[in-house]
Design a protein around this motif. Sequence first.
Motif, PDB file in Angstrom:
ATOM      1  N   ALA A  15       0.605  -1.196   0.474  1.00 13.80           N
ATOM      2  CA  ALA A  15      -0.018   0.055  -0.037  1.00 13.80           C
ATOM      3  C   ALA A  15       1.152   1.073  -0.006  1.00 13.80           C
ATOM      4  O   ALA A  15       0.415   2.215  -0.857  1.00 13.80           O
ATOM      5  CB  ALA A  15      -1.038   0.229   0.889  1.00 13.80           C
ATOM      6  N   PRO A  16       1.684   1.333   0.665  1.00 11.60           N
ATOM      7  CA  PRO A  16       2.813   2.559   1.046  1.00 11.60           C
ATOM      8  C   PRO A  16       3.318   3.044  -0.537  1.00 11.60           C
ATOM      9  O   PRO A  16       2.933   3.912  -0.851  1.00 11.60           O
ATOM     10  CB  PRO A  16       3.621   2.528   1.381  1.00 11.60           C
ATOM     11  N   VAL A  17       3.403   2.209  -1.216  1.00 16.02           N
ATOM     12  CA  VAL A  17       4.715   2.125  -2.045  1.00 16.02           C
ATOM     13  C   VAL A  17       3.551   2.497  -3.783  1.00 16.02           C
ATOM     14  O   VAL A  17       3.850   3.610  -4.584  1.00 16.02           O
ATOM     15  CB  VAL A  17       5.172   1.163  -2.750  1.00 16.02           C
ATOM     16  N   LEU A  18       2.799   1.795  -3.381  1.00 20.39           N
ATOM     17  CA  LEU A  18       1.647   1.681  -4.828  1.00 20.39           C
ATOM     18  C   LEU A  18       0.300   3.427  -4.229  1.00 20.39           C
ATOM     19  O   LEU A  18       0.397   3.990  -4.956  1.00 20.39           O
ATOM     20  CB  LEU A  18       0.887   0.884  -4.269  1.00 20.39           C
ATOM     21  N   VAL A  19       0.223   3.348  -3.363  1.00 15.06           N
ATOM     22  CA  VAL A  19      -0.289   4.941  -3.281  1.00 15.06           C
ATOM     23  C   VAL A  19       0.641   6.141  -3.121  1.00 15.06           C
ATOM     24  O   VAL A  19      -0.286   7.127  -4.493  1.00 15.06           O
ATOM     25  CB  VAL A  19      -0.452   5.715  -1.899  1.00 15.06           C
ATOM     26  N   VAL A  20       1.833   6.549  -3.390  1.00 16.52           N
ATOM     27  CA  VAL A  20       3.015   6.756  -3.900  1.00 16.52           C
ATOM     28  C   VAL A  20       3.009   7.104  -5.395  1.00 16.52           C
ATOM     29  O   VAL A  20       2.761   7.975  -6.309  1.00 16.52           O
ATOM     30  CB  VAL A  20       4.225   6.937  -3.044  1.00 16.52           C
ATOM     31  N   GLY A  31       0.339   5.303  -7.299  1.00 14.29           N
ATOM     32  CA  GLY A  31      -0.270   6.294  -8.315  1.00 14.29           C
ATOM     33  C   GLY A  31      -0.739   7.258  -8.150  1.00 14.29           C
ATOM     34  O   GLY A  31      -0.866   8.559  -9.535  1.00 14.29           O
ATOM     35  N   ALA A  32      -0.108   8.257  -7.491  1.00 15.60           N
ATOM     36  CA  ALA A  32      -0.022   9.623  -7.406  1.00 15.60           C
ATOM     37  C   ALA A  32       0.365  10.590  -8.538  1.00 15.60           C
ATOM     38  O   ALA A  32       0.343  11.358  -8.885  1.00 15.60           O
ATOM     39  CB  ALA A  32       0.483   9.928  -5.698  1.00 15.60           C
ATOM     40  N   GLY A  33       1.993   9.740  -8.646  1.00 14.09           N
ATOM     41  CA  GLY A  33       2.759   9.883  -8.923  1.00 14.09           C
ATOM     42  C   GLY A  33       2.224  10.245 -10.553  1.00 14.09           C
ATOM     43  O   GLY A  33       2.817  10.864 -11.723  1.00 14.09           O
ATOM     44  N   VAL A  34       1.511   8.900 -10.926  1.00 17.48           N
ATOM     45  CA  VAL A  34       1.356   8.609 -12.416  1.00 17.48           C
ATOM     46  C   VAL A  34       0.323   9.133 -12.604  1.00 17.48           C
ATOM     47  O   VAL A  34       0.120   9.651 -14.052  1.00 17.48           O
ATOM     48  CB  VAL A  34       0.612   6.704 -12.031  1.00 17.48           C
ATOM     49  N   ARG A  35      -0.992  10.627 -11.473  1.00 16.67           N
ATOM     50  CA  ARG A  35      -0.852  10.570 -12.103  1.00 16.67           C
ATOM     51  C   ARG A  35      -0.981  12.200 -12.227  1.00 16.67           C
ATOM     52  O   ARG A  35      -1.998  12.739 -13.093  1.00 16.67           O
ATOM     53  CB  ARG A  35      -3.059  11.133 -11.029  1.00 16.67           C
ATOM     54  N   ALA A  76       1.323  -4.448 -19.464  1.00 13.32           N
ATOM     55  CA  ALA A  76       1.789  -3.464 -20.710  1.00 13.32           C
ATOM     56  C   ALA A  76       1.952  -2.387 -20.402  1.00 13.32           C
ATOM     57  O   ALA A  76       2.522  -1.779 -21.530  1.00 13.32           O
ATOM     58  CB  ALA A  76       1.142  -4.329 -21.961  1.00 13.32           C
ATOM     59  N   PHE A  77       1.348  -1.564 -19.685  1.00 12.82           N
ATOM     60  CA  PHE A  77       0.825  -0.355 -19.707  1.00 12.82           C
ATOM     61  C   PHE A  77       2.286   0.954 -19.723  1.00 12.82           C
ATOM     62  O   PHE A  77       3.216   0.369 -18.726  1.00 12.82           O
ATOM     63  CB  PHE A  77      -0.178   0.237 -19.127  1.00 12.82           C
ATOM     64  N   PRO A  78       2.574   1.251 -20.170  1.00  9.67           N
ATOM     65  CA  PRO A  78       4.322   2.048 -20.467  1.00  9.67           C
ATOM     66  C   PRO A  78       4.440   3.208 -19.048  1.00  9.67           C
ATOM     67  O   PRO A  78       5.196   3.287 -18.839  1.00  9.67           O
ATOM     68  CB  PRO A  78       4.593   2.149 -21.735  1.00  9.67           C
ATOM     69  N   THR A  79       2.722   3.110 -19.059  1.00  9.33           N
ATOM     70  CA  THR A  79       3.141   5.209 -18.375  1.00  9.33           C
ATOM     71  C   THR A  79       3.229   4.602 -16.420  1.00  9.33           C
ATOM     72  O   THR A  79       2.766   5.068 -15.500  1.00  9.33           O
ATOM     73  CB  THR A  79       1.981   5.910 -18.503  1.00  9.33           C
ATOM     74  N   GLN A 134       6.353  -0.305 -12.024  1.00  9.36           N
ATOM     75  CA  GLN A 134       6.242  -1.950 -10.888  1.00  9.36           C
ATOM     76  C   GLN A 134       6.690  -0.855  -9.889  1.00  9.36           C
ATOM     77  O   GLN A 134       7.913  -0.546  -9.215  1.00  9.36           O
ATOM     78  CB  GLN A 134       7.525  -2.762 -10.988  1.00  9.36           C
ATOM     79  N   PRO A 135       5.684  -1.569  -8.701  1.00  8.04           N
ATOM     80  CA  PRO A 135       4.852  -3.015  -8.331  1.00  8.04           C
ATOM     81  C   PRO A 135       3.570  -2.548  -8.685  1.00  8.04           C
ATOM     82  O   PRO A 135       2.898  -3.269  -9.035  1.00  8.04           O
ATOM     83  CB  PRO A 135       5.294  -3.709  -7.225  1.00  8.04           C
ATOM     84  N   LEU A 136       3.162  -1.251  -9.290  1.00 10.30           N
ATOM     85  CA  LEU A 136       1.668  -1.234  -9.390  1.00 10.30           C
ATOM     86  C   LEU A 136       1.627  -1.478 -10.472  1.00 10.30           C
ATOM     87  O   LEU A 136       0.402  -1.567 -10.911  1.00 10.30           O
ATOM     88  CB  LEU A 136       2.082   1.128  -9.979  1.00 10.30           C
ATOM     89  N   ARG A 137       2.253  -1.609 -11.687  1.00  6.04           N
ATOM     90  CA  ARG A 137       2.140  -1.572 -13.008  1.00  6.04           C
ATOM     91  C   ARG A 137       1.262  -3.794 -12.949  1.00  6.04           C
ATOM     92  O   ARG A 137       0.985  -4.059 -13.114  1.00  6.04           O
ATOM     93  CB  ARG A 137       2.841  -1.844 -13.908  1.00  6.04           C
TER      94      ARG A 137
END
Length: 247
Positions: A17-22, A24-28, A170-173, A176-179
């Motif tokens: 969760a801590p990594v994914l939240v960070v 996800g925010a960066g991707v947005r 496969a989405f380049p944007t 990892q590990p979110l992808r």
Amino acid sequence: MGAVAVRATRPAAAALAPVLVVQGAGVRRRTPVLPEAAGPRSGAVPGDGPPLTVAVVGESPAAGVGVTTQDDALAARFAAALAGRCGRAVHWRLSARTGTTAQRATDRLVPGLAGPPADVVLVQLGVNDTLRLRARAAWRRDVTALLDALAPLVAPDGVVVLAGLPDLAAFPTLPQPLRGVLGRHARVLDRELDALAAARPGVRHAPTPPLSGREHFAGDGFHPNAAAVREWAADLAGVGLSGRPAR
């Protein structure tokens, strides 16, 4: 693109969760927000014989995010591919909105498909549910409710095509590990679509062609571009007309 909500019922996501939240925010923050395609959300493709009626419901790819006009978007390309395969005229209509989930589509988008009974209904949903890590059982309930709501709009011998979820791994944007987490969850939800289609007469599941490089993506690295949409629509049309006699 929507927020990535991490829920404790998904153990792998919860652990990360801590990594994914960070991430996800960066991707947005980094991903450009592309508009929905311009142009009418209904149309006709010329052909011989009585027209085939098509209705399309979905999220941002169905709304045309990633292409410029509706002529290059999924609904119009799907209609053109159907017409090319069966030789008949095709009348199509679209109800789609960026950010839509399967649950929201039932109340917010299905009413926008009112019209003559459809010979083919295309449903393109699931990416936003994946981003929200929608639980498998809840997703199945949502899609079941959507199919029930669509049933009165389908002609007696009509079919509903459930577009499979793309491989988000496969989405380049996406880093990892979110992808990887989103890719695995997309596969889980897609298996539910396949199972629902197998259990309901007149419903078919259409796997989405792989997006295997940036050449398939629009400028945001997230939505399919015009060439990818054309290929996708052709695959969907093959499933929509499978077993249907030409007239």
